[in-house]
Motif scaffolding. Sequence first.
Motif, mmCIF file in Angstrom:
data_model
loop_
_atom_site.group_PDB
_atom_site.id
_atom_site.type_symbol
_atom_site.label_atom_id
_atom_site.label_comp_id
_atom_site.label_asym_id
_atom_site.label_seq_id
_atom_site.Cartn_x
_atom_site.Cartn_y
_atom_site.Cartn_z
ATOM 1 N N SER A 183 0.677 -1.223 -0.012
ATOM 2 C CA SER A 183 0.084 -0.029 0.030
ATOM 3 C C SER A 183 0.835 1.236 -0.086
ATOM 4 C CB SER A 183 -1.098 -0.126 1.295
ATOM 5 O OG SER A 183 -0.230 0.309 2.584
ATOM 6 N N LYS A 184 2.167 1.226 0.253
ATOM 7 C CA LYS A 184 3.155 2.249 0.228
ATOM 8 C C LYS A 184 3.309 2.480 -1.134
ATOM 9 C CE LYS A 184 5.346 1.531 4.558
ATOM 10 N NZ LYS A 184 6.491 1.240 5.488
ATOM 11 N N SER A 185 3.175 1.752 -2.202
ATOM 12 C CA SER A 185 3.805 2.143 -3.670
ATOM 13 C C SER A 185 2.341 2.025 -4.508
ATOM 14 C CB SER A 185 4.533 1.260 -4.046
ATOM 15 O OG SER A 185 4.327 -0.248 -3.945
ATOM 16 N N VAL A 186 1.451 1.031 -4.055
ATOM 17 C CA VAL A 186 0.295 1.069 -4.766
ATOM 18 C C VAL A 186 -1.164 1.140 -3.941
ATOM 19 C CG1 VAL A 186 -1.184 -0.417 -6.072
ATOM 20 C CG2 VAL A 186 1.383 -0.444 -6.378
ATOM 21 N N ARG A 187 -2.183 1.635 -4.396
ATOM 22 C CA ARG A 187 -3.313 1.725 -3.526
ATOM 23 C C ARG A 187 -3.914 0.489 -3.254
ATOM 24 N NH1 ARG A 187 -8.796 2.748 -4.803
ATOM 25 N NH2 ARG A 187 -9.933 3.582 -3.066
ATOM 26 N N THR A 188 -3.888 0.171 -2.007
ATOM 27 C CA THR A 188 -4.604 -1.251 -1.752
ATOM 28 C C THR A 188 -6.209 -1.021 -1.093
ATOM 29 O OG1 THR A 188 -2.287 -1.880 -1.091
ATOM 30 C CG2 THR A 188 -4.310 -3.359 -0.451
ATOM 31 N N PRO A 189 -6.972 -1.579 -1.470
ATOM 32 C CA PRO A 189 -8.315 -1.259 -1.043
ATOM 33 C C PRO A 189 -8.493 -1.947 0.181
ATOM 34 C CG PRO A 189 -8.533 -2.317 -3.246
ATOM 35 C CD PRO A 189 -6.989 -2.356 -3.097
ATOM 36 N N ALA A 190 -9.267 -1.354 1.218
ATOM 37 C CA ALA A 190 -9.477 -2.023 2.582
ATOM 38 C C ALA A 190 -10.158 -3.160 2.467
ATOM 39 C CB ALA A 190 -10.313 -1.164 3.306
ATOM 40 N N LEU A 191 -10.823 -3.773 1.517
ATOM 41 C CA LEU A 191 -11.496 -4.886 1.583
ATOM 42 C C LEU A 191 -10.618 -6.005 1.531
ATOM 43 C CD1 LEU A 191 -14.682 -4.317 -0.869
ATOM 44 C CD2 LEU A 191 -14.473 -4.663 1.668
ATOM 45 N N LEU A 192 -9.322 -6.009 0.701
ATOM 46 C CA LEU A 192 -8.341 -7.032 0.745
ATOM 47 C C LEU A 192 -7.740 -7.275 2.073
ATOM 48 C CD1 LEU A 192 -6.233 -6.018 -2.167
ATOM 49 C CD2 LEU A 192 -7.527 -7.707 -2.113
ATOM 50 N N TYR A 193 -7.919 -6.439 3.086
ATOM 51 C CA TYR A 193 -7.770 -7.034 4.429
ATOM 52 C C TYR A 193 -8.554 -7.772 5.000
ATOM 53 C CZ TYR A 193 -4.018 -3.278 4.197
ATOM 54 O OH TYR A 193 -2.702 -2.506 3.818
ATOM 55 N N ILE A 194 -9.764 -7.984 4.511
ATOM 56 C CA ILE A 194 -10.702 -8.928 5.323
ATOM 57 C C ILE A 194 -10.383 -10.367 5.273
ATOM 58 C CG2 ILE A 194 -13.212 -9.850 5.115
ATOM 59 C CD1 ILE A 194 -14.109 -6.927 4.138
ATOM 60 N N ILE A 195 -9.991 -10.827 4.175
ATOM 61 C CA ILE A 195 -9.492 -12.212 4.328
ATOM 62 C C ILE A 195 -8.483 -12.813 4.892
ATOM 63 C CG2 ILE A 195 -8.827 -14.202 2.545
ATOM 64 C CD1 ILE A 195 -10.414 -12.997 0.403
ATOM 65 N N PRO A 196 -7.341 -11.766 4.922
ATOM 66 C CA PRO A 196 -6.233 -12.198 5.942
ATOM 67 C C PRO A 196 -6.773 -12.171 7.361
ATOM 68 C CG PRO A 196 -5.441 -10.598 4.378
ATOM 69 C CD PRO A 196 -6.932 -10.902 4.131
ATOM 70 N N MET A 197 -7.846 -11.126 7.641
ATOM 71 C CA MET A 197 -8.210 -11.246 9.060
ATOM 72 C C MET A 197 -8.920 -12.307 9.323
ATOM 73 S SD MET A 197 -7.382 -8.333 10.574
ATOM 74 C CE MET A 197 -8.462 -7.336 11.442
ATOM 75 N N LEU A 198 -9.944 -12.727 8.349
ATOM 76 C CA LEU A 198 -10.601 -14.158 8.665
ATOM 77 C C LEU A 198 -9.800 -15.307 8.686
ATOM 78 C CD1 LEU A 198 -13.398 -13.501 5.956
ATOM 79 C CD2 LEU A 198 -13.750 -13.465 8.516
ATOM 80 N N ILE A 199 -8.704 -15.370 8.278
ATOM 81 C CA ILE A 199 -7.507 -16.342 8.240
ATOM 82 C C ILE A 199 -7.057 -16.409 9.597
ATOM 83 C CG2 ILE A 199 -5.359 -17.378 7.290
ATOM 84 C CD1 ILE A 199 -6.105 -16.148 4.542
ATOM 85 N N MET A 200 -6.701 -15.205 10.121
ATOM 86 C CA MET A 200 -6.239 -15.234 11.411
ATOM 87 C C MET A 200 -7.419 -15.683 12.248
ATOM 88 S SD MET A 200 -3.957 -11.635 11.516
ATOM 89 C CE MET A 200 -3.481 -11.733 12.957
ATOM 90 N N LEU A 201 -8.555 -15.104 12.211
ATOM 91 C CA LEU A 201 -9.597 -15.441 13.178
ATOM 92 C C LEU A 201 -9.801 -17.067 13.124
ATOM 93 C CD1 LEU A 201 -12.284 -12.935 12.555
ATOM 94 C CD2 LEU A 201 -11.005 -13.306 14.599
ATOM 95 N N ALA A 202 -9.581 -17.726 11.789
ATOM 96 C CA ALA A 202 -9.609 -19.324 11.828
ATOM 97 C C ALA A 202 -8.754 -19.864 12.670
ATOM 98 C CB ALA A 202 -9.613 -19.554 10.356
ATOM 99 N N GLY A 203 -7.359 -19.196 12.598
ATOM 100 C CA GLY A 203 -6.300 -19.756 13.283
ATOM 101 C C GLY A 203 -6.649 -19.721 14.985
ATOM 102 N N ILE A 204 -7.128 -18.494 15.388
ATOM 103 C CA ILE A 204 -7.444 -18.272 16.594
ATOM 104 C C ILE A 204 -8.608 -19.267 17.036
ATOM 105 C CG2 ILE A 204 -8.508 -16.497 18.356
ATOM 106 C CD1 ILE A 204 -6.965 -14.549 16.690
ATOM 107 N N PHE A 205 -9.455 -19.352 16.299
ATOM 108 C CA PHE A 205 -10.602 -20.559 16.352
ATOM 109 C C PHE A 205 -10.009 -21.901 16.724
ATOM 110 C CE2 PHE A 205 -13.409 -23.686 15.132
ATOM 111 C CZ PHE A 205 -14.508 -23.868 16.099
ATOM 112 N N ILE A 206 -8.912 -22.302 15.826
ATOM 113 C CA ILE A 206 -8.348 -23.624 16.071
ATOM 114 C C ILE A 206 -7.680 -23.582 17.572
ATOM 115 C CG2 ILE A 206 -6.547 -25.176 15.354
ATOM 116 C CD1 ILE A 206 -7.168 -24.115 12.699
ATOM 117 N N PHE A 207 -7.039 -22.393 18.038
ATOM 118 C CA PHE A 207 -6.350 -22.445 19.332
ATOM 119 C C PHE A 207 -7.371 -22.731 20.579
ATOM 120 C CE2 PHE A 207 -2.588 -20.011 17.649
ATOM 121 C CZ PHE A 207 -1.460 -20.915 18.157
ATOM 122 N N ILE A 208 -8.514 -21.982 20.122
ATOM 123 C CA ILE A 208 -9.542 -22.295 21.160
ATOM 124 C C ILE A 208 -10.037 -23.569 21.378
ATOM 125 C CG2 ILE A 208 -11.786 -21.177 22.034
ATOM 126 C CD1 ILE A 208 -10.830 -18.354 20.781
#
Length: 183
Positions: free
Chosen positions: A119-144
Amino acid sequence: MLMSKPILAIIRAAIALAIGFLLAFYPETATKIIVVLIGVLFLLIGIVSVIYYVKTVNNIDLYSEVRQTQFPLTSVGCILFGLVLSLMPSAFITISMFIFGAFIVLAGAFQIVSFRLCSKSVRTPALLYIIPMLIMLAGIFIFINPIESASLPMIILGISFIAYGIMEIVLAVQTVMINKHSL
Protein backbone atom coordinates in the motif's frame (compact mmCIF):
# COMPACT_ATOMS: atom_id res chain seq x y z
CA MET A 1 -27.95 -62.51 -12.12
CA LEU A 2 -29.26 -59.00 -12.68
CA MET A 3 -30.47 -58.76 -9.07
CA SER A 4 -27.01 -59.23 -7.56
CA LYS A 5 -25.85 -55.76 -8.56
CA PRO A 6 -28.68 -53.89 -6.81
CA ILE A 7 -28.18 -56.03 -3.69
CA LEU A 8 -24.45 -55.23 -3.66
CA ALA A 9 -25.27 -51.56 -4.20
CA ILE A 10 -27.64 -51.60 -1.23
CA ILE A 11 -24.97 -53.28 0.92
CA ARG A 12 -22.44 -50.63 -0.16
CA ALA A 13 -25.03 -47.94 0.57
CA ALA A 14 -25.75 -49.34 4.04
CA ILE A 15 -22.04 -49.45 4.88
CA ALA A 16 -21.52 -45.92 3.55
CA LEU A 17 -24.51 -44.63 5.50
CA ALA A 18 -23.33 -46.30 8.71
CA ILE A 19 -19.81 -44.88 8.36
CA GLY A 20 -21.22 -41.51 7.32
CA PHE A 21 -23.50 -41.25 10.34
CA LEU A 22 -20.67 -42.27 12.68
CA LEU A 23 -18.32 -39.69 11.16
CA ALA A 24 -20.94 -36.93 11.04
CA PHE A 25 -22.40 -37.43 14.52
CA TYR A 26 -19.30 -38.62 16.42
CA PRO A 27 -16.46 -36.73 14.69
CA GLU A 28 -14.24 -36.39 17.76
CA THR A 29 -14.34 -40.13 18.41
CA ALA A 30 -13.78 -40.88 14.71
CA THR A 31 -10.78 -38.53 14.63
CA LYS A 32 -9.24 -40.25 17.66
CA ILE A 33 -9.89 -43.71 16.19
CA ILE A 34 -8.20 -42.73 12.92
CA VAL A 35 -5.18 -41.34 14.80
CA VAL A 36 -4.96 -44.56 16.86
CA LEU A 37 -5.16 -46.68 13.68
CA ILE A 38 -2.40 -44.64 12.06
CA GLY A 39 -0.37 -45.10 15.24
CA VAL A 40 -0.89 -48.86 15.12
CA LEU A 41 0.30 -48.87 11.50
CA PHE A 42 3.46 -46.96 12.43
CA LEU A 43 3.98 -49.34 15.34
CA LEU A 44 3.61 -52.42 13.14
CA ILE A 45 5.91 -51.04 10.45
CA GLY A 46 8.58 -50.29 13.05
CA ILE A 47 8.26 -53.69 14.75
CA VAL A 48 8.42 -55.58 11.45
CA SER A 49 11.49 -53.61 10.45
CA VAL A 50 13.27 -54.33 13.74
CA ILE A 51 12.36 -58.04 13.49
CA TYR A 52 13.74 -58.10 9.93
CA TYR A 53 16.94 -56.43 11.18
CA VAL A 54 17.35 -58.98 13.99
CA LYS A 55 16.82 -61.88 11.56
CA THR A 56 19.32 -60.38 9.13
CA VAL A 57 21.94 -59.89 11.85
CA ASN A 58 21.42 -63.45 13.15
CA ASN A 59 21.88 -64.91 9.65
CA ILE A 60 25.22 -63.19 9.01
CA ASP A 61 28.15 -65.52 9.58
CA LEU A 62 30.43 -64.10 12.26
CA TYR A 63 33.56 -64.94 10.25
CA SER A 64 32.37 -63.65 6.91
CA GLU A 65 33.53 -60.43 5.43
CA VAL A 66 29.96 -59.22 5.01
CA ARG A 67 29.58 -55.77 6.47
CA GLN A 68 27.29 -55.54 9.47
CA THR A 69 24.01 -53.79 8.79
CA GLN A 70 23.28 -50.62 10.72
CA PHE A 71 20.70 -50.57 13.47
CA PRO A 72 17.34 -49.33 12.09
CA LEU A 73 17.05 -46.11 14.06
CA THR A 74 14.12 -44.95 11.91
CA SER A 75 12.26 -48.11 12.85
CA VAL A 76 12.63 -47.28 16.52
CA GLY A 77 11.34 -43.80 15.67
CA CYS A 78 8.33 -45.38 13.95
CA ILE A 79 7.68 -47.52 17.02
CA LEU A 80 7.89 -44.52 19.37
CA PHE A 81 5.70 -42.37 17.09
CA GLY A 82 3.20 -45.22 16.79
CA LEU A 83 3.07 -45.57 20.56
CA VAL A 84 2.45 -41.84 21.01
CA LEU A 85 -0.31 -41.84 18.40
CA SER A 86 -1.90 -45.00 19.78
CA LEU A 87 -1.71 -44.19 23.48
CA MET A 88 -2.24 -40.42 23.41
CA PRO A 89 -4.37 -39.53 20.37
CA SER A 90 -6.02 -36.50 22.01
CA ALA A 91 -2.68 -34.99 23.00
CA PHE A 92 -1.28 -35.55 19.51
CA ILE A 93 -4.36 -34.00 17.88
CA THR A 94 -4.24 -31.01 20.22
CA ILE A 95 -0.53 -30.37 19.64
CA SER A 96 -0.95 -30.78 15.87
CA MET A 97 -3.88 -28.38 15.81
CA PHE A 98 -1.98 -25.80 17.88
CA ILE A 99 0.86 -25.95 15.37
CA PHE A 100 -1.60 -25.74 12.47
CA GLY A 101 -3.40 -22.80 14.15
CA ALA A 102 -0.10 -20.98 14.65
CA PHE A 103 0.75 -21.38 10.97
CA ILE A 104 -2.67 -20.04 9.98
CA VAL A 105 -2.39 -17.02 12.29
CA LEU A 106 1.10 -16.31 10.95
CA ALA A 107 -0.10 -16.67 7.35
CA GLY A 108 -2.86 -14.11 7.93
CA ALA A 109 -0.46 -11.76 9.71
CA PHE A 110 2.10 -12.01 6.89
CA GLN A 111 -0.60 -11.24 4.33
CA ILE A 112 -1.62 -8.14 6.27
CA VAL A 113 2.02 -7.03 6.47
CA SER A 114 2.44 -7.67 2.74
CA PHE A 115 -0.64 -5.59 1.96
CA ARG A 116 0.67 -2.79 4.18
CA LEU A 117 4.02 -2.83 2.37
CA CYS A 118 2.30 -2.84 -1.03
CA SER A 119 0.00 0.00 0.00
CA LYS A 120 3.02 2.30 0.25
CA SER A 121 3.54 2.13 -3.50
CA VAL A 122 0.13 0.98 -4.80
CA ARG A 123 -3.34 1.86 -3.57
CA THR A 124 -4.64 -1.20 -1.70
CA PRO A 125 -8.42 -1.41 -1.07
CA ALA A 126 -9.45 -1.95 2.54
CA LEU A 127 -11.56 -4.95 1.48
CA LEU A 128 -8.36 -6.91 0.76
CA TYR A 129 -7.64 -6.95 4.49
CA ILE A 130 -10.83 -8.90 5.26
CA ILE A 131 -9.58 -12.28 4.04
CA PRO A 132 -6.29 -12.20 6.02
CA MET A 133 -8.30 -11.17 9.09
CA LEU A 134 -10.64 -14.14 8.55
CA ILE A 135 -7.62 -16.42 8.15
CA MET A 136 -6.23 -15.15 11.44
CA LEU A 137 -9.62 -15.64 13.12
CA ALA A 138 -9.68 -19.24 11.84
CA GLY A 139 -6.27 -19.79 13.42
CA ILE A 140 -7.47 -18.31 16.70
CA PHE A 141 -10.56 -20.55 16.57
CA ILE A 142 -8.25 -23.55 16.16
CA PHE A 143 -6.30 -22.43 19.25
CA ILE A 144 -9.51 -22.12 21.27
CA ASN A 145 -11.10 -25.39 20.04
CA PRO A 146 -8.34 -27.72 18.80
CA ILE A 147 -10.28 -31.02 19.03
CA GLU A 148 -13.45 -29.57 17.48
CA SER A 149 -11.38 -28.05 14.67
CA ALA A 150 -9.83 -31.43 13.91
CA SER A 151 -13.32 -32.95 13.85
CA LEU A 152 -14.63 -30.65 11.11
CA PRO A 153 -13.08 -32.68 8.25
CA MET A 154 -14.66 -35.82 9.74
CA ILE A 155 -18.08 -34.15 9.65
CA ILE A 156 -17.58 -33.19 6.01
CA LEU A 157 -16.39 -36.72 5.20
CA GLY A 158 -19.38 -38.18 7.06
CA ILE A 159 -21.82 -36.02 5.12
CA SER A 160 -20.10 -37.11 1.90
CA PHE A 161 -20.51 -40.78 2.87
CA ILE A 162 -24.19 -40.19 3.66
CA ALA A 163 -24.72 -38.52 0.27
CA TYR A 164 -22.91 -41.41 -1.44
CA GLY A 165 -25.07 -43.96 0.40
CA ILE A 166 -28.27 -42.18 -0.58
CA MET A 167 -27.16 -42.01 -4.22
CA GLU A 168 -26.32 -45.75 -4.16
CA ILE A 169 -29.81 -46.53 -2.90
CA VAL A 170 -31.39 -44.33 -5.58
CA LEU A 171 -29.31 -46.01 -8.30
CA ALA A 172 -30.15 -49.47 -6.94
CA VAL A 173 -33.88 -48.68 -6.99
CA GLN A 174 -33.59 -47.32 -10.52
CA THR A 175 -31.72 -50.46 -11.60
CA VAL A 176 -34.43 -52.69 -10.14
CA MET A 177 -37.12 -50.66 -11.90
CA ILE A 178 -35.27 -50.86 -15.22
CA ASN A 179 -34.86 -54.63 -14.78
CA LYS A 180 -38.59 -55.05 -14.07
CA HIS A 181 -39.55 -53.06 -17.17
CA SER A 182 -37.17 -55.00 -19.40
CA LEU A 183 -38.62 -58.39 -18.35
